[in-house]
Design a protein around this motif. Structure first.
Motif, PDB file in Angstrom:
ATOM      1  N   LEU A  15      61.316  -7.464 -38.247  1.00  0.00           N
ATOM      2  CA  LEU A  15      60.300  -8.039 -37.363  1.00  0.00           C
ATOM      3  C   LEU A  15      59.970  -7.089 -36.222  1.00  0.00           C
ATOM      4  O   LEU A  15      58.815  -6.969 -35.800  1.00  0.00           O
ATOM      5  N   ALA A  16      60.999  -6.399 -35.732  1.00  0.00           N
ATOM      6  CA  ALA A  16      60.787  -5.461 -34.628  1.00  0.00           C
ATOM      7  C   ALA A  16      59.890  -4.310 -35.065  1.00  0.00           C
ATOM      8  O   ALA A  16      59.003  -3.870 -34.344  1.00  0.00           O
ATOM      9  N   VAL A  17      60.153  -3.807 -36.305  1.00  0.00           N
ATOM     10  CA  VAL A  17      59.337  -2.706 -36.827  1.00  0.00           C
ATOM     11  C   VAL A  17      57.894  -3.147 -37.005  1.00  0.00           C
ATOM     12  O   VAL A  17      56.953  -2.460 -36.624  1.00  0.00           O
ATOM     13  N   VAL A  18      57.678  -4.324 -37.605  1.00  0.00           N
ATOM     14  CA  VAL A  18      56.323  -4.843 -37.803  1.00  0.00           C
ATOM     15  C   VAL A  18      55.625  -5.049 -36.467  1.00  0.00           C
ATOM     16  O   VAL A  18      54.465  -4.708 -36.280  1.00  0.00           O
ATOM     17  N   GLY A  19      56.380  -5.598 -35.513  1.00  0.00           N
ATOM     18  CA  GLY A  19      55.799  -5.855 -34.195  1.00  0.00           C
ATOM     19  C   GLY A  19      55.385  -4.578 -33.511  1.00  0.00           C
ATOM     20  O   GLY A  19      54.296  -4.484 -32.936  1.00  0.00           O
ATOM     21  N   SER A  20      56.253  -3.555 -33.557  1.00  0.00           N
ATOM     22  CA  SER A  20      55.919  -2.292 -32.899  1.00  0.00           C
ATOM     23  C   SER A  20      54.750  -1.622 -33.589  1.00  0.00           C
ATOM     24  O   SER A  20      53.893  -1.006 -32.961  1.00  0.00           O
ATOM     25  N   ALA A  21      54.672  -1.730 -34.925  1.00  0.00           N
ATOM     26  CA  ALA A  21      53.548  -1.133 -35.667  1.00  0.00           C
ATOM     27  C   ALA A  21      52.253  -1.811 -35.294  1.00  0.00           C
ATOM     28  O   ALA A  21      51.213  -1.170 -35.136  1.00  0.00           O
ATOM     29  N   SER A  22      52.297  -3.125 -35.139  1.00  0.00           N
ATOM     30  CA  SER A  22      51.087  -3.855 -34.772  1.00  0.00           C
ATOM     31  C   SER A  22      50.613  -3.470 -33.394  1.00  0.00           C
ATOM     32  O   SER A  22      49.417  -3.304 -33.141  1.00  0.00           O
ATOM     33  N   LEU A  23      51.580  -3.313 -32.469  1.00  0.00           N
ATOM     34  CA  LEU A  23      51.207  -2.924 -31.113  1.00  0.00           C
ATOM     35  C   LEU A  23      50.597  -1.540 -31.096  1.00  0.00           C
ATOM     36  O   LEU A  23      49.623  -1.274 -30.406  1.00  0.00           O
ATOM     37  N   GLY A  24      51.185  -0.637 -31.905  1.00  0.00           N
ATOM     38  CA  GLY A  24      50.660   0.728 -31.938  1.00  0.00           C
ATOM     39  C   GLY A  24      49.287   0.795 -32.562  1.00  0.00           C
ATOM     40  O   GLY A  24      48.470   1.626 -32.219  1.00  0.00           O
ATOM     41  N   ALA A  25      49.012  -0.100 -33.531  1.00  0.00           N
ATOM     42  CA  ALA A  25      47.720  -0.050 -34.218  1.00  0.00           C
ATOM     43  C   ALA A  25      46.644  -0.807 -33.480  1.00  0.00           C
ATOM     44  O   ALA A  25      45.466  -0.711 -33.813  1.00  0.00           O
ATOM     45  N   GLY A  26      47.019  -1.572 -32.461  1.00  0.00           N
ATOM     46  CA  GLY A  26      46.066  -2.421 -31.747  1.00  0.00           C
ATOM     47  C   GLY A  26      44.838  -1.695 -31.245  1.00  0.00           C
ATOM     48  O   GLY A  26      43.709  -2.027 -31.619  1.00  0.00           O
ATOM     49  N   PRO A  27      44.988  -0.666 -30.375  1.00  0.00           N
ATOM     50  CA  PRO A  27      43.819   0.039 -29.846  1.00  0.00           C
ATOM     51  C   PRO A  27      42.986   0.690 -30.934  1.00  0.00           C
ATOM     52  O   PRO A  27      41.758   0.646 -30.901  1.00  0.00           O
ATOM     53  N   ALA A  28      43.641   1.288 -31.943  1.00  0.00           N
ATOM     54  CA  ALA A  28      42.901   1.951 -33.013  1.00  0.00           C
ATOM     55  C   ALA A  28      42.085   0.938 -33.796  1.00  0.00           C
ATOM     56  O   ALA A  28      40.924   1.177 -34.143  1.00  0.00           O
ATOM     57  N   ALA A  29      42.698  -0.217 -34.084  1.00  0.00           N
ATOM     58  CA  ALA A  29      41.986  -1.249 -34.830  1.00  0.00           C
ATOM     59  C   ALA A  29      40.800  -1.764 -34.034  1.00  0.00           C
ATOM     60  O   ALA A  29      39.718  -2.006 -34.572  1.00  0.00           O
ATOM     61  N   ALA A  30      40.998  -1.916 -32.720  1.00  0.00           N
ATOM     62  CA  ALA A  30      39.915  -2.408 -31.868  1.00  0.00           C
ATOM     63  C   ALA A  30      38.776  -1.405 -31.835  1.00  0.00           C
ATOM     64  O   ALA A  30      37.603  -1.764 -31.905  1.00  0.00           O
ATOM     65  N   GLN A  31      39.104  -0.096 -31.761  1.00  0.00           N
ATOM     66  CA  GLN A  31      38.076   0.932 -31.718  1.00  0.00           C
ATOM     67  C   GLN A  31      37.344   1.020 -33.043  1.00  0.00           C
ATOM     68  O   GLN A  31      36.142   1.247 -33.081  1.00  0.00           O
ATOM     69  N   ALA A  32      38.063   0.843 -34.143  1.00  0.00           N
ATOM     70  CA  ALA A  32      37.432   0.925 -35.459  1.00  0.00           C
ATOM     71  C   ALA A  32      36.396  -0.172 -35.634  1.00  0.00           C
ATOM     72  O   ALA A  32      35.401   0.011 -36.312  1.00  0.00           O
ATOM     73  N   GLY A  33      36.617  -1.312 -35.022  1.00  0.00           N
ATOM     74  CA  GLY A  33      35.701  -2.433 -35.172  1.00  0.00           C
ATOM     75  C   GLY A  33      34.732  -2.607 -34.025  1.00  0.00           C
ATOM     76  O   GLY A  33      33.974  -3.578 -34.012  1.00  0.00           O
ATOM     77  N   GLU A  34      34.729  -1.689 -33.065  1.00  0.00           N
ATOM     78  CA  GLU A  34      33.876  -1.866 -31.893  1.00  0.00           C
ATOM     79  C   GLU A  34      32.406  -1.606 -32.217  1.00  0.00           C
ATOM     80  O   GLU A  34      32.071  -0.897 -33.176  1.00  0.00           O
ATOM     81  N   THR A  35      31.543  -2.176 -31.423  1.00  0.00           N
ATOM     82  CA  THR A  35      30.116  -2.013 -31.629  1.00  0.00           C
ATOM     83  C   THR A  35      29.655  -0.647 -31.138  1.00  0.00           C
ATOM     84  O   THR A  35      30.359   0.037 -30.399  1.00  0.00           O
ATOM     85  N   THR A  36      28.450  -0.267 -31.534  1.00  0.00           N
ATOM     86  CA  THR A  36      27.886   1.006 -31.076  1.00  0.00           C
ATOM     87  C   THR A  36      27.761   1.019 -29.562  1.00  0.00           C
ATOM     88  O   THR A  36      28.109   2.011 -28.907  1.00  0.00           O
ATOM     89  N   PHE A  37      27.272  -0.069 -29.007  1.00  0.00           N
ATOM     90  CA  PHE A  37      27.096  -0.131 -27.556  1.00  0.00           C
ATOM     91  C   PHE A  37      28.432   0.028 -26.835  1.00  0.00           C
ATOM     92  O   PHE A  37      28.545   0.791 -25.863  1.00  0.00           O
ATOM     93  N   ASP A  38      29.467  -0.661 -27.316  1.00  0.00           N
ATOM     94  CA  ASP A  38      30.788  -0.569 -26.689  1.00  0.00           C
ATOM     95  C   ASP A  38      31.365   0.835 -26.819  1.00  0.00           C
ATOM     96  O   ASP A  38      32.016   1.338 -25.904  1.00  0.00           O
ATOM     97  N   ARG A  39      31.135   1.483 -27.976  1.00  0.00           N
ATOM     98  CA  ARG A  39      31.661   2.839 -28.150  1.00  0.00           C
ATOM     99  C   ARG A  39      30.993   3.810 -27.184  1.00  0.00           C
ATOM    100  O   ARG A  39      31.656   4.680 -26.609  1.00  0.00           O
ATOM    101  N   ILE A  40      29.684   3.676 -26.998  1.00  0.00           N
ATOM    102  CA  ILE A  40      28.971   4.551 -26.060  1.00  0.00           C
ATOM    103  C   ILE A  40      29.497   4.358 -24.644  1.00  0.00           C
ATOM    104  O   ILE A  40      29.735   5.328 -23.909  1.00  0.00           O
ATOM    105  N   ARG A  41      29.713   3.121 -24.267  1.00  0.00           N
ATOM    106  CA  ARG A  41      30.204   2.834 -22.915  1.00  0.00           C
ATOM    107  C   ARG A  41      31.636   3.326 -22.731  1.00  0.00           C
ATOM    108  O   ARG A  41      32.015   3.771 -21.647  1.00  0.00           O
ATOM    109  N   ARG A  42      32.424   3.269 -23.810  1.00  0.00           N
ATOM    110  CA  ARG A  42      33.819   3.701 -23.704  1.00  0.00           C
ATOM    111  C   ARG A  42      33.940   5.220 -23.662  1.00  0.00           C
ATOM    112  O   ARG A  42      34.663   5.776 -22.836  1.00  0.00           O
ATOM    113  N   THR A  43      33.218   5.895 -24.565  1.00  0.00           N
ATOM    114  CA  THR A  43      33.358   7.345 -24.696  1.00  0.00           C
ATOM    115  C   THR A  43      32.448   8.133 -23.755  1.00  0.00           C
ATOM    116  O   THR A  43      32.653   9.330 -23.554  1.00  0.00           O
ATOM    117  N   LYS A  44      31.417   7.448 -23.232  1.00  0.00           N
ATOM    118  CA  LYS A  44      30.409   8.131 -22.396  1.00  0.00           C
ATOM    119  C   LYS A  44      29.704   9.237 -23.186  1.00  0.00           C
ATOM    120  O   LYS A  44      29.325  10.264 -22.638  1.00  0.00           O
TER     121      LYS A  44
END
Length: 280
Positions: A15-44
């Motif tokens: 459970l600890a391994v799964v939990g840590s993997a999920s936490l590590g993948a969180g930002p990447a998963a969020a960025q992969a699914g972000e909208t064009t507008f959000d990506r422009i605002r994030r990356t400038k």
């Protein structure tokens, strides 16, 4: 024999391994699914593309590598409004839609909103109107579309363009030759293989300035297309809606018109070169 304590420890570790993997993948998963507008605002970063040899829309100085053109000016204004850096790639009119679909760019200015393109990308509100006209050698004229709609009249178009679509629809009886590019179609006019080439007004006036002995005419009634921005299709329309607001606001201020008029000198034309009754 495996004790309950050992099983509990193993389960806890899993459970600890799964939990840590999920936490590590969180930002990447969020960025992969972000909208064009959000990506422009994030990356400038605002990603777009330009076409070489497409003045006054786009023009690249081959010596300095610097881009000019009225859509370059508009992209720079849009990037400044977004507090983002403009990143420009090179493309072609034919590949621009593919670049949007594959998420290589965020926006492309200069697309005519044809039904075929609307199947795969979204469009902004119009930036300006562009009347359909004909480029021909001096001496060939037609006052109406009906005068062109005859088997003996030979018309050139670039395949898949808005010109191709309007000629197919309005001149079914004419003899139409289709070429890979607008330049090839223009060469057919120069060589006398065809009577005239259908082009939007901005491009036909530019060609007339470059090639001696050419005339431009607009048959009646006047039919026009619009020049718009294109976007990758996505469920969230925030990016498209933002650009629509930006375009309408800057059209109201005269900034879009100013960008167009100030760059027409790239091809040596002015508003005085437009036929009577034809405006942007």
């Amino acid at each position: 024999m495996v004790s309950r304590r050992m099983m509990g420890t193993a389960a806890g570790l899993a459970l600890a391994v799964v939990g840590s993997a999920s936490l590590g993948a969180g930002p990447a998963a969020a960025q992969a699914g972000e909208t064009t507008f959000d990506r422009i605002r994030r990356t400038k970063k605002l990603r777009s593309a330009a076409v070489i040899g497409a003045a006054p829309y786009y023009h690249k100085d081959l010596a300095s590598g610097q881009w000019r053109g009225f859509y370059i000016d508009m992209l720079r204004m849009l990037a400044e409004e977004l507090e983002a850096e403009l990143e420009l790639a090179e493309t072609t009119w034919g590949n621009a839609v593919l670049d949007l679909q594959s998420n290589k760019i965020d926006i492309f200015f200069g697309l005519n909103p044809t039904p075929k393109r609307a199947l795969v990308v979204d469009f902004s509100v119009p930036c300006f109107n562009n009347a359909f006209s004909f480029l021909a050698k001096s001496g060939f004229q037609a006052k109406t579309w009906d005068e062109l709609n005859k088997p003996e009249v030979k018309i050139a178009v670039d395949t898949g363009s808005s010109q191709d679509q309007v000629v197919t629809r309005l001149l079914p009886k004419a003899s139409v030759s289709r070429f890979k590019s607008a330049d090839e179609a223009t060469m057919a006019v120069q060589s006398g293989r065809v009577n005239a080439q259908c082009l939007v007004m901005m491009l036909s006036l530019a060609a007339k300035k470059k090639i001696p002995g050419m005339d431009v005419f607009v048959p009646s009634p006047v039919f026009a297309t619009t020049s718009n921005a294109g976007f990758r299709r996505e469920a969230d329309k925030t990016w498209r809606d933002y650009v629509n607001t930006w375009i309408e606001f800057n059209k109201g201020l005269g900034a879009v018109r100013s960008a167009i008029v100030s760059n027409m000198d790239l091809v040596g034309i002015t508003e005085a070169d437009f036929p009577p009754g034809i405006t942007l």
